[in-house]
Design a protein around this motif. Structure first.
Motif, PDB file in Angstrom:
ATOM      1  N   LYS A  90       0.839  -1.204   0.000  1.00 14.68           N
ATOM      2  CA  LYS A  90       0.000   0.000   0.000  1.00 14.68           C
ATOM      3  C   LYS A  90       0.875   1.256   0.000  1.00 14.68           C
ATOM      4  N   LEU A  91       1.931   1.249   0.812  1.00 16.88           N
ATOM      5  CA  LEU A  91       2.810   2.413   0.865  1.00 16.88           C
ATOM      6  C   LEU A  91       3.566   2.601  -0.451  1.00 16.88           C
ATOM      7  N   VAL A  92       4.039   1.512  -1.053  1.00 16.76           N
ATOM      8  CA  VAL A  92       4.712   1.614  -2.356  1.00 16.76           C
ATOM      9  C   VAL A  92       3.761   2.192  -3.392  1.00 16.76           C
ATOM     10  N   ARG A  93       2.536   1.715  -3.409  1.00 20.81           N
ATOM     11  CA  ARG A  93       1.533   2.240  -4.355  1.00 20.81           C
ATOM     12  C   ARG A  93       1.305   3.731  -4.114  1.00 20.81           C
ATOM     13  N   GLN A  94       1.161   4.130  -2.843  1.00 20.77           N
ATOM     14  CA  GLN A  94       0.956   5.550  -2.523  1.00 20.77           C
ATOM     15  C   GLN A  94       2.137   6.390  -2.992  1.00 20.77           C
ATOM     16  N   TRP A  95       3.351   5.879  -2.782  1.00 19.28           N
ATOM     17  CA  TRP A  95       4.534   6.650  -3.167  1.00 19.28           C
ATOM     18  C   TRP A  95       4.659   6.757  -4.679  1.00 19.28           C
ATOM     19  N   ILE A  96       4.319   5.703  -5.402  1.00 19.58           N
ATOM     20  CA  ILE A  96       4.341   5.781  -6.872  1.00 19.58           C
ATOM     21  C   ILE A  96       3.328   6.820  -7.350  1.00 19.58           C
ATOM     22  N   LEU A  97       2.130   6.759  -6.802  1.00 20.75           N
ATOM     23  CA  LEU A  97       1.093   7.727  -7.189  1.00 20.75           C
ATOM     24  C   LEU A  97       1.496   9.147  -6.804  1.00 20.75           C
ATOM     25  N   ARG A  98       2.075   9.314  -5.613  1.00 26.01           N
ATOM     26  CA  ARG A  98       2.502  10.644  -5.174  1.00 26.01           C
ATOM     27  C   ARG A  98       3.600  11.183  -6.097  1.00 26.01           C
ATOM     28  N   THR A  99       4.552  10.334  -6.446  1.00 27.17           N
ATOM     29  CA  THR A  99       5.647  10.758  -7.325  1.00 27.17           C
ATOM     30  C   THR A  99       5.109  11.163  -8.692  1.00 27.17           C
ATOM     31  N   CYS A 100       4.252  10.337  -9.265  1.00 26.43           N
ATOM     32  CA  CYS A 100       3.709  10.641 -10.600  1.00 26.43           C
ATOM     33  C   CYS A 100       2.849  11.900 -10.580  1.00 26.43           C
ATOM     34  N   SER A 101       2.022  12.063  -9.564  1.00 25.91           N
ATOM     35  CA  SER A 101       1.188  13.271  -9.505  1.00 25.91           C
ATOM     36  C   SER A 101       2.047  14.511  -9.272  1.00 25.91           C
TER      37      SER A 101
END
Length: 166
Positions: A90-101
């Motif tokens: 979940k944290l990896v997914r959040q960080w990927i989304l945060r980085t891309c956004s």
């Protein structure tokens, strides 16, 4: 090189100065002070200075806010701890989304992005969802003729290329 005092929220970035050579710390200090588009995605920077040791060797130092982990360090810790578990995924997914956004919003604001790979992306101690760049020397405001796709494409490609697989 970076020197970190784990009991304090600081990192000292140290680069040797070479005559007529580049000075990444001075460039980062200058962009921190002058680039209002870049500043929200940077760690707090407290100062820049140069020192000369008794040997005559000169160094450029940049004192900045320490990050809890780089994206790369966190992924390495996850792999070393065994099979993926729901909280780490979940944290990896959040960080990927945060980085891309963050890439997208920064490019929309006029930033020409460079070198956004997992070792240059950090997350702070105080907010695990706050993404900052730990190496931002070559990120700058784009010229008037540079379209959004050009400003963001290199960063997305770099991030994707260095994002390790399973």
């Amino acid at each position: 090189d970076c020197f970190i005092e784990m009991s304090r929220p600081y990192v000292l970035k140290v680069h040797p100065l070479v005559k007529d050579g580049p000075n990444a710390n001075a460039d980062e200090w200058d962009s921190y002070l002058t680039n209002i588009v870049l500043r929200p995605i940077l760690p707090q920077v407290y100062g820049y200075f140069e020192v000369q040791l008794g040997s005559g060797k000169k160094f450029a130092l940049l004192l900045a806010e320490r990050v809890a982990w780089t994206f790369e360090e966190f992924l390495d810790m996850c792999r070393a701890s065994g099979p993926p578990n729901p909280p780490s995924l979940k944290l990896v997914r959040q960080w990927i989304l945060r980085t891309c956004s963050t890439m997208w919003l920064s490019a929309q604001s006029g930033l020409f992005e460079h070198d956004w790979h997992v070792a240059n992306i950090g997350f702070t101690d105080t907010d695990a969802t706050r993404m900052v760049l730990v190496d931002w020397q070559k990120n700058h405001l784009a010229g008037a003729g540079v379209v959004l796709k050009e400003r963001v494409t290199g960063a997305f490609r770099c991030f994707y290329k260095f994002l390790p697989g399973p």
